[in-house]
Design an enzyme around this catalytic site. Structure first.
Site, mmCIF file in Angstrom:
data_model
loop_
_atom_site.group_PDB
_atom_site.id
_atom_site.type_symbol
_atom_site.label_atom_id
_atom_site.label_comp_id
_atom_site.label_asym_id
_atom_site.label_seq_id
_atom_site.Cartn_x
_atom_site.Cartn_y
_atom_site.Cartn_z
ATOM 1 N N LYS A 178 0.882 -1.177 0.000
ATOM 2 C CA LYS A 178 0.000 0.000 0.000
ATOM 3 C C LYS A 178 0.918 1.225 0.000
ATOM 4 C CE LYS A 178 -1.803 3.008 2.007
ATOM 5 N NZ LYS A 178 -1.550 4.431 1.617
ATOM 6 N N GLU A 253 9.501 1.257 11.314
ATOM 7 C CA GLU A 253 10.508 2.319 11.165
ATOM 8 C C GLU A 253 9.759 3.639 11.274
ATOM 9 O OE1 GLU A 253 13.531 1.660 11.196
ATOM 10 O OE2 GLU A 253 13.781 -0.335 10.360
ATOM 11 N N CYS A 286 13.525 11.282 8.195
ATOM 12 C CA CYS A 286 13.338 10.753 9.546
ATOM 13 C C CYS A 286 14.621 10.836 10.372
ATOM 14 C CB CYS A 286 12.865 9.306 9.471
ATOM 15 S SG CYS A 286 13.974 8.248 8.520
ATOM 16 N N GLU A 384 8.406 15.519 16.600
ATOM 17 C CA GLU A 384 8.978 15.534 15.252
ATOM 18 C C GLU A 384 8.148 16.468 14.374
ATOM 19 O OE1 GLU A 384 8.213 12.227 12.621
ATOM 20 O OE2 GLU A 384 10.328 12.122 12.102
HETATM 21 P P1 NAD Z 1 1.807 8.261 8.133
HETATM 22 O O1 NAD Z 1 1.909 7.347 9.281
HETATM 23 O O2 NAD Z 1 0.729 9.282 8.128
HETATM 24 O O3 NAD Z 1 1.643 7.463 6.755
HETATM 25 C C1 NAD Z 1 2.533 6.454 6.358
HETATM 26 C C2 NAD Z 1 1.777 5.410 5.574
HETATM 27 O O4 NAD Z 1 0.796 4.840 6.430
HETATM 28 C C3 NAD Z 1 1.038 5.941 4.355
HETATM 29 O O5 NAD Z 1 1.121 5.003 3.313
HETATM 30 C C4 NAD Z 1 -0.399 6.036 4.851
HETATM 31 O O6 NAD Z 1 -1.347 5.896 3.829
HETATM 32 C C5 NAD Z 1 -0.469 4.863 5.793
HETATM 33 N N1 NAD Z 1 -1.509 5.002 6.829
HETATM 34 C C6 NAD Z 1 -2.011 6.132 7.371
HETATM 35 N N2 NAD Z 1 -2.958 5.832 8.287
HETATM 36 C C7 NAD Z 1 -3.063 4.489 8.316
HETATM 37 C C8 NAD Z 1 -3.838 3.571 9.085
HETATM 38 N N3 NAD Z 1 -4.717 3.997 9.987
HETATM 39 N N4 NAD Z 1 -3.657 2.261 8.891
HETATM 40 C C9 NAD Z 1 -2.738 1.814 7.992
HETATM 41 N N5 NAD Z 1 -1.984 2.630 7.229
HETATM 42 C C10 NAD Z 1 -2.136 3.956 7.401
HETATM 43 O O7 NAD Z 1 3.223 8.930 8.007
HETATM 44 P P2 NAD Z 1 3.647 10.086 7.050
HETATM 45 O O8 NAD Z 1 3.320 11.385 7.656
HETATM 46 O O9 NAD Z 1 3.172 9.780 5.691
HETATM 47 O O10 NAD Z 1 5.226 9.860 7.048
HETATM 48 C C11 NAD Z 1 6.105 10.580 7.820
HETATM 49 C C12 NAD Z 1 6.589 9.764 8.988
HETATM 50 O O11 NAD Z 1 7.350 8.645 8.526
HETATM 51 C C13 NAD Z 1 7.539 10.556 9.854
HETATM 52 O O12 NAD Z 1 7.245 10.315 11.205
HETATM 53 C C14 NAD Z 1 8.895 10.004 9.488
HETATM 54 O O13 NAD Z 1 9.884 10.175 10.473
HETATM 55 C C15 NAD Z 1 8.574 8.575 9.245
HETATM 56 N N6 NAD Z 1 9.614 7.918 8.457
HETATM 57 C C16 NAD Z 1 10.425 6.991 9.064
HETATM 58 C C17 NAD Z 1 11.447 6.382 8.358
HETATM 59 C C18 NAD Z 1 12.351 5.379 9.006
HETATM 60 O O14 NAD Z 1 13.009 4.627 8.294
HETATM 61 N N7 NAD Z 1 12.438 5.350 10.324
HETATM 62 C C19 NAD Z 1 11.632 6.702 7.015
HETATM 63 C C20 NAD Z 1 10.800 7.645 6.434
HETATM 64 C C21 NAD Z 1 9.791 8.247 7.161
#
Ligand code: NAD
Length: 485
Positions: A178, A253, A286, A384
């Site tokens: 997804k 992650e 991140c 963050e």
């Molecule tokens: P998010 O959690 O809003 O979304 C991430 C993914 O989860 C998207 O594909 C989204 O559609 C899906 N999602 C959202 N709600 C969901 C639910 N209820 N159930 C299942 N899936 C759902 O995160 P974001 O704002 O898109 O991404 C930014 C975050 O990702 C930041 O916190 C960043 O630090 C983190 N990040 C971490 C790493 C790592 O390797 N540690 C790498 C990149 C980003």
């Protein structure tokens, strides 16, 4: 359903059981560059997730029996095609997520291909150890676990997705992916690439859609064997609940609020330049060291040099090769970042750099921003922001630096700048982080363990750690006698 993006045709439907599936609903992909709608994408629900998981379970029956050599060949073929499409993937990704085109061309897309090559090669040298227990031979094997559900964010969409998809396929799992709704296009291109590589139908499936619908349905599906999630802490909590109900192992992650610690004995120019690099990808990284902790004796000098360089950062259209920083991903994310900044200002903190939209550019272009000495425990120091917003504080002793570095619920990364190797080792030992960079930043390799502590994640990826996650590890014991009948 196709979109023409920067001259590249992209099929924007789901990819299930080796076929394109339109589904009933759509969502729009909006480019951060100019907030124009660039594509209509299929919006999946539990119906498409059910179909995709069923297809992946069916395909698993044969895929799990393929030899490692066969799987490695598929993965290398996928890598070959990605390498031949770096330009197309780069221009589409930049239009879709606003990251720099030059980074996509030179670093990110080659790394996408490397994600497949690395895990193909690692698979072939995966160690299956034997050991002896009172004459009984013990053999450890890595058996594929089933359907891997993979959900990733938008800040490096194809790189983050394939970093999990490649080891899952290498391990003999089938995949339901997804992609992020704010940057969904290259995942759709990847589906075509896997088809061209003749990956059997159902081994890799893509269900597009928004998180709370398609994502939530996938995370809660009883047919998945593994849940790999990269994203934010609130989403991780809801996914953990769903995976908990089904007792599905998960790998998370998540975010960070990493310290960037600068001692007076450091290579000063290196420290300033590396600190400026924390604004990369418009701060949507991140791993970024967003808390600059500077030894008090060099604070003024550091701040002056930092501000001088920061004011020269070129912000603009990420397709322009001379630009350093592009826009934020979306209006919603821009407003979230601005909310943090305006609340910090209202609490009496002055932004000595930036603090709002780049008025020359408008749109989603947020100026690199720096706050000095936020109150301990304040939101801007604790949470963050995931934008181009850094905080600077100072310390007097090593002990104080360590205490400040560890004053966070996150534990993803830390950066230490010092000329004293013994001190670097002491600080590395004392900081609570999954990754510590000493006098460097972003040096990465797929053999390394990658992951965070606390709110930054659960588990580690890279090398064997990825196979440990996607496989059911089996220990078989063979008695010394009873054979030959
Ligand atoms: P998010 O959690 O809003 O979304 C991430 C993914 O989860 C998207 O594909 C989204 O559609 C899906 N999602 C959202 N709600 C969901 C639910 N209820 N159930 C299942 N899936 C759902 O995160 P974001 O704002 O898109 O991404 C930014 C975050 O990702 C930041 O916190 C960043 O630090 C983190 N990040 C971490 C790493 C790592 O390797 N540690 C790498 C990149 C980003």
């Amino acid at each position: 359903m196709r979109a023409l993006v920067e001259g590249v045709e992209v099929d924007t439907r789901h990819w299930i059981a080796g076929e394109r599936v339109a589904g009933a609903r759509r969502f729009a992909s909006i480019s951060p560059i100019d907030e124009a709608t660039i594509a209509e994408i299929s919006a999946g629900s539990s119906a498409e997730i059910d179909q995709a998981v069923a297809a992946a379970r069916e395909a698993f029956k044969a895929w799990r029996r393929t030899s490692p050599e066969e799987r490695a060949r598929y993965l290398h073929r996928i890598a070959d095609i990605i390498e031949s499409r770096v330009e197309q993937l780069s221009v589409v990704e930049t239009r879709d997520n606003g990251s720099l085109l030059r980074s996509h061309r030179r670093g990110v897309m080659p790394r996408v291909a490397m994600n497949f090559r690395f895990f193909a090669d690692w698979l072939l040298q995966l160690d299956h150890p034997d050991f002896d227990v009172r004459g009984h031979r013990n053999h450890v094997s890595y058996d594929p676990s089933g359907v891997a559900a993979i959900i990733t964010p938008w800040n490096a969409p194809l790189m983050l997705g394939t970093w999990r998809i490649a080891p899952a396929l290498a391990a003999g799992c089938t995949v339901v992916y997804k992609p992020p709704e704010w940057a969904p296009l290259t995942a759709s291109m990847l589906a075509d690439i896997t088809a061209e590589a003749n990956l059997p139908a159902g081994v890799f499936n893509v269900v597009q859609g928004v998180g709370r619908e398609a994502g939530a349905a996938l995370a809660a599906h009883p047919g998945i064997a593994r849940m790999s999630f990269t994203g934010s802490v609130p989403t991780a909590r809801s996914i953990a609940k769903a995976a908990g109900d089904n007792l599905v192992p998960l790998s998370f992650e998540l975010g960070g609020k990493s310290p960037f610690i600068v001692f007076a004995d450091c290579d000063f120019d290196l420290a300033v330049n590396t600190a400026i690099g924390q604004f990369d990808n418009a701060g949507q990284v991140c791993l970024a060291g967003t808390r600059l902790l500077i030894e008090a004796s060099i604070r003024d000098r550091f701040l002056e040099a930092f501000l001088e360089k920061a004011r020269k950062i070129r912000q603009g259209d990420p397709r322009d090769e001379s630009v350093d920083i592009g826009p934020q991903i979306s209006r919603q994310h821009f407003e979230r970042i601005d909310g943090f900044v305006q609340r910090a200002k209202a609490a009496g903190r002055q932004a000595v750099l930036g603090g709002g939209v780049n008025t020359d550019l408008g749109g989603l272009y947020y100026r690199p921003t720096l706050f000095l000495d936020p109150d301990p425990g304040s939101e801007i120091l604790r949470d963050e922001v995931f934008g181009p917003v850094l905080c600077l504080q100072s310390f007097r002793t090593e002990a104080e630096a360590i205490a400040m570095a560890n004053d966070t619920e996150y534990g993803l990364a830390a950066v230490v700048m010092t000329g004293d190797k013994a001190r670097a080792e002491r600080i590395t030992g004392a900081v609570d982080a999954g990754l510590v960079w000493n006098n460097c930043f972003f040096v990465r390799d797929l053999r390394q363990a990658f992951g965070g502590n606390g709110k930054s994640g659960i588990g580690r990826e890279g090398g064997n750690w990825s196979f440990d996650f996607y496989c059911n590890i089996k220990n078989a014991v063979y008695a010394p006698s009873g054979w030959g009948k």
